[in-house]
Write an enzyme that holds these catalytic residues in place. Structure first.
Site, mmCIF file in Angstrom:
data_model
loop_
_atom_site.group_PDB
_atom_site.id
_atom_site.type_symbol
_atom_site.label_atom_id
_atom_site.label_comp_id
_atom_site.label_asym_id
_atom_site.label_seq_id
_atom_site.Cartn_x
_atom_site.Cartn_y
_atom_site.Cartn_z
ATOM 1 N N LYS A 169 -16.948 -33.229 18.834
ATOM 2 C CA LYS A 169 -18.199 -33.992 18.819
ATOM 3 C C LYS A 169 -19.365 -33.060 19.123
ATOM 4 O O LYS A 169 -19.465 -32.526 20.223
ATOM 5 C CB LYS A 169 -18.178 -35.115 19.868
ATOM 6 C CG LYS A 169 -19.338 -36.079 19.635
ATOM 7 C CD LYS A 169 -19.679 -36.915 20.840
ATOM 8 C CE LYS A 169 -20.729 -36.300 21.716
ATOM 9 N NZ LYS A 169 -22.047 -36.051 21.087
ATOM 10 N N GLU A 244 -16.993 -25.897 30.725
ATOM 11 C CA GLU A 244 -18.003 -24.830 30.776
ATOM 12 C C GLU A 244 -19.327 -25.505 31.101
ATOM 13 O O GLU A 244 -19.944 -26.128 30.232
ATOM 14 C CB GLU A 244 -18.089 -24.112 29.422
ATOM 15 C CG GLU A 244 -16.835 -23.364 29.030
ATOM 16 C CD GLU A 244 -16.593 -22.124 29.871
ATOM 17 O OE1 GLU A 244 -17.425 -21.795 30.733
ATOM 18 O OE2 GLU A 244 -15.543 -21.495 29.681
ATOM 19 N N CYS A 278 -26.930 -21.243 29.031
ATOM 20 C CA CYS A 278 -26.205 -21.432 30.293
ATOM 21 C C CYS A 278 -26.285 -20.190 31.163
ATOM 22 O O CYS A 278 -26.450 -20.272 32.373
ATOM 23 C CB CYS A 278 -24.761 -21.821 30.019
ATOM 24 S SG CYS A 278 -23.926 -20.702 28.893
ATOM 25 N N GLU A 380 -30.495 -26.247 38.305
ATOM 26 C CA GLU A 380 -30.477 -25.435 37.092
ATOM 27 C C GLU A 380 -31.716 -25.783 36.281
ATOM 28 O O GLU A 380 -31.868 -26.929 35.852
ATOM 29 C CB GLU A 380 -29.235 -25.728 36.251
ATOM 30 C CG GLU A 380 -29.219 -24.907 34.970
ATOM 31 C CD GLU A 380 -28.131 -25.316 33.974
ATOM 32 O OE1 GLU A 380 -27.792 -26.500 33.891
ATOM 33 O OE2 GLU A 380 -27.650 -24.418 33.258
HETATM 34 P P1 NAP Z 1 -24.815 -32.779 28.231
HETATM 35 O O1 NAP Z 1 -25.902 -33.759 28.322
HETATM 36 O O2 NAP Z 1 -23.752 -32.779 29.257
HETATM 37 O O3 NAP Z 1 -24.195 -32.976 26.768
HETATM 38 C C1 NAP Z 1 -23.202 -32.120 26.244
HETATM 39 C C2 NAP Z 1 -22.340 -32.886 25.263
HETATM 40 O O4 NAP Z 1 -21.622 -33.889 25.979
HETATM 41 C C3 NAP Z 1 -23.135 -33.612 24.184
HETATM 42 O O5 NAP Z 1 -22.405 -33.574 22.986
HETATM 43 C C4 NAP Z 1 -23.199 -35.038 24.735
HETATM 44 O O6 NAP Z 1 -23.390 -36.021 23.743
HETATM 45 C C5 NAP Z 1 -21.827 -35.159 25.377
HETATM 46 N N1 NAP Z 1 -21.701 -36.188 26.408
HETATM 47 C C6 NAP Z 1 -22.674 -36.756 27.155
HETATM 48 N N2 NAP Z 1 -22.147 -37.691 27.991
HETATM 49 C C7 NAP Z 1 -20.820 -37.710 27.760
HETATM 50 C C8 NAP Z 1 -19.730 -38.452 28.301
HETATM 51 N N3 NAP Z 1 -19.898 -39.390 29.248
HETATM 52 N N4 NAP Z 1 -18.476 -38.215 27.839
HETATM 53 C C9 NAP Z 1 -18.269 -37.269 26.890
HETATM 54 N N5 NAP Z 1 -19.264 -36.542 26.325
HETATM 55 C C10 NAP Z 1 -20.523 -36.744 26.766
HETATM 56 O O7 NAP Z 1 -25.385 -31.288 28.199
HETATM 57 P P2 NAP Z 1 -26.592 -30.707 27.334
HETATM 58 O O8 NAP Z 1 -27.872 -31.139 27.953
HETATM 59 O O9 NAP Z 1 -26.353 -31.004 25.878
HETATM 60 O O10 NAP Z 1 -26.371 -29.134 27.514
HETATM 61 C C11 NAP Z 1 -27.008 -28.383 28.468
HETATM 62 C C12 NAP Z 1 -26.041 -28.037 29.596
HETATM 63 O O11 NAP Z 1 -24.927 -27.324 29.060
HETATM 64 C C13 NAP Z 1 -26.651 -27.097 30.615
HETATM 65 O O12 NAP Z 1 -26.291 -27.504 31.907
HETATM 66 C C14 NAP Z 1 -26.010 -25.748 30.281
HETATM 67 O O13 NAP Z 1 -25.978 -24.837 31.353
HETATM 68 C C15 NAP Z 1 -24.659 -26.179 29.861
HETATM 69 N N6 NAP Z 1 -24.017 -25.132 29.059
HETATM 70 C C16 NAP Z 1 -22.958 -24.451 29.609
HETATM 71 C C17 NAP Z 1 -22.351 -23.425 28.883
HETATM 72 C C18 NAP Z 1 -21.189 -22.658 29.453
HETATM 73 O O14 NAP Z 1 -20.486 -22.012 28.688
HETATM 74 N N7 NAP Z 1 -20.946 -22.711 30.751
HETATM 75 C C19 NAP Z 1 -22.809 -23.108 27.599
HETATM 76 C C20 NAP Z 1 -23.892 -23.823 27.082
HETATM 77 C C21 NAP Z 1 -24.483 -24.846 27.829
HETATM 78 P P3 NAP Z 1 -24.848 -36.582 23.312
HETATM 79 O O15 NAP Z 1 -25.859 -35.687 23.952
HETATM 80 O O16 NAP Z 1 -24.838 -36.490 21.851
HETATM 81 O O17 NAP Z 1 -24.924 -37.982 23.812
#
Ligand code: NAP
Length: 476
Positions: A169, A244, A278, A380
């Site tokens: 997804k 991650e 990240c 963050e």
């Molecule tokens: P997010 O809001 O957690 O969303 C990430 C993904 O998870 C999206 O596809 C989202 O779908 C989905 N999602 C949301 N709620 C969910 C649930 N209850 N169950 C399953 N999936 C769910 O994160 P983001 O704002 O997109 O990304 C930014 C974050 O990612 C930052 O904290 C960054 O540090 C972290 N990140 C970490 C790494 C690493 O390798 N450690 C790499 C890149 C980014 P929808 O948004 O489509 O609803």
């Protein structure tokens, strides 16, 4: 654009659609299906139905397909990079690097396809054992919007090479390039059903993937809050997990650092992808002996950054990806000003003016004298804001660096080996860079500690993570 289930473009079973916007202009560039739990079920059924056939191919056969896919993606990289810039916002140069980085990942794993997929153990008089690394089955992958193409590579390449099938997804605000690449993977020979892409919200499509009983492993990249939710959901189903999550990487600049290199490292480390990485530099600790000159040079370099629509060839930084990011960052900076949590050296607010008004543009920002309890250092910050903290010595820098609940990456900028040794031993992080930051080539394992997550992606380790060992004990 449609979802991809069993190699075919499909709408959602709900027949609902969602707009995908260009964050630089606010224009709708495409629509995607609002996937449902039924769509996820169809995708998992498809992935299950082809698992045996795919897993019985040799690693070499699967590797050759990945290699072919990398070649086609490379040929189409200009179109894909443009699409990525339009949906994600990053400058075209960064989008191009990301698409090429995806190819590097595929090629790296294709190159591992001649590695032994198991082991033999001799037990003297008791017998001999054959240990086989088997694929897990159907794997789930959930990815964010900040680096969608690279993260797609991190998850698909090792999983598919190991013989698994997958339901992925993408994020709702940057799903298009992932969908487009998934078609190319099909053209390259990945059979229908091996990689299925379901679009839709996290709370519906995402949770349906995590809780589906046939999904053996979930690899998630995203925020800590969502990671916790997924851990809860997956825990009750006993699934293998890679999380991650977020980071608040410290960059420690010592008084013997190469100043030019460190200034450039801070600019790239923080403002690359508009700070939405990240492993971006999220807290900068600079030694007091060089602080004044370092901060002066950094400020003039940051003030000269060209912030533009990523399609503009002069763009060095684009907009934030979405409204939520933009509003959150605006609120944080408002509170920093109101509560005097630091001294703003440059930036500090959304950008205004004709070319910025419909997009999510934010001034590249530097903040000095940041209070220890400011959200700029305790949380963050996912945007172009860099808090700078002047420190008297290395010990103070390390102790402040470790105050964060995160432990993803960290860097130290120095010429002194003893400093490197101490930082490597004492700073809590999954990777310590010396005289650089952010770079994560596919050869090295990547992942965090503390609240930054569990498990590793990349490297040979990730391939192993998509297998489980099974032993044949021959008691002659
Ligand atoms: P997010 O809001 O957690 O969303 C990430 C993904 O998870 C999206 O596809 C989202 O779908 C989905 N999602 C949301 N709620 C969910 C649930 N209850 N169950 C399953 N999936 C769910 O994160 P983001 O704002 O997109 O990304 C930014 C974050 O990612 C930052 O904290 C960054 O540090 C972290 N990140 C970490 C790494 C690493 O390798 N450690 C790499 C890149 C980014 P929808 O948004 O489509 O609803």
């Amino acid at each position: 654009m449609f979802m991809r289930i069993h190699g075919v473009d499909v709408p959602s079973s709900s027949d609902k659609w969602r707009d995908v916007l260009n964050p630089a202009t606010g224009e709708v560039i495409d629509t995607i299906p609002e996937g449902t739990a039924d769509d996820v079920k169809a995708a998992v059924d498809s992935a299950e139905s082809v698992f045996l056939e795919w897993s019985e191919k040799t690693m070499r056969e699967r590797g050759l397909i990945l290699f072919r896919a990398a070649t086609i993606v490379r040929e189409e990289h200009k179109r894909l990079a443009r699409l990525l810039t339009m949906e994600q916002g990053k400058p075209l140069r960064e989008a191009t690097d990301e698409v090429r980085g995806f190819c590097n990942i595929l090629e790296f794993y294709a190159g591992l396809s001649s590695q032994p997929a198991g082991d033999a153990v001799r037990l003297g008089g008791q017998g001999d054992c054959m240990v086989v690394n088997e694929p897990l089955g159907v794997c789930g992958a959930i990815i964010p919007w900040n680096m969608p193409v690279i993260i797609m590579g991190w998850k698909t390449a090792p999983a598919l090479l190991a013989g698994n099938t997958m339901v992925m997804k993408p994020s709702s605000t940057a799903p298009l390039t992932v969908l487009s690449i998934s078609k190319i993977l099909g053209d390259a020979g990945i059979p229908p059903g091996v990689l299925n892409i379901v679009t839709g919200s996290g709370s519906t499509a995402g949770e349906a993937i995590v809780t589906h009983p046939s999904v053996q492993k979930v690899s998630f990249t995203g925020s800590c809050a969502t990671g916790c939710r997924i851990r809860e959901l997956a825990g009750s189903h006993n699934k293998d997990l890679v999380l991650e999550l977020g980071g608040s990487d410290p960059m420690i600049v010592m008084n013997d650092a190469d100043m030019d290199n460190a200034v450039e490292g801070a600019v790239r480390g923080r403002f690359y992808n508009a700070g939405q990485t990240c492993t971006a530099v999220k807290r900068l600790f600079v030694h007091q002996d060089i602080a004044e000159s370092f901060i002066r040079r950094l400020t003039s370099r940051v003030e000269a950054l060209h912030v533009k629509n990523g399609l503009d060839s002069l763009a060095e930084m684009g907009p934030l990806n979405n409204r939520q990011q933009y509003d959150t960052l605006s609120e944080i900076m408002k509170s920093v000003k109101e509560n005097r949590e630091g001294t703003i050296l440059t930036g500090g607010s959304p950008m205004q003016g004709e070319s910025y008004d419909n997009g999510y543009f934010f001034h590249p920002t530097l903040v000095k004298d940041v209070a220890d309890d400011s959200p700029l250092v305790t949380g963050e910050i996912f945007g172009p804001v860099l808090p700078i903290i002047v420190v008297p010595d290395l010990g103070t820098a390390i102790s402040k660096a470790n105050q964060s609940p995160y432990g993803l990456g960290a860097s130290v900028w120095t010429r002194d080996l003893a400093t490197v040794k101490r930082v490597f031993r004492e700073v809590h992080a999954g990777i310590i860079w010396v005289n650089r930051h952010v770079t994560v080539p596919p050869e090295i394992p990547f992942g965090g500690t503390k609240e930054s997550g569990v498990g590793r992606e990349n490297g040979y380790q990730a391939l192993q993570g998509y297998t489980r060992s099974k032993t044949l004990f021959l008691g002659w």
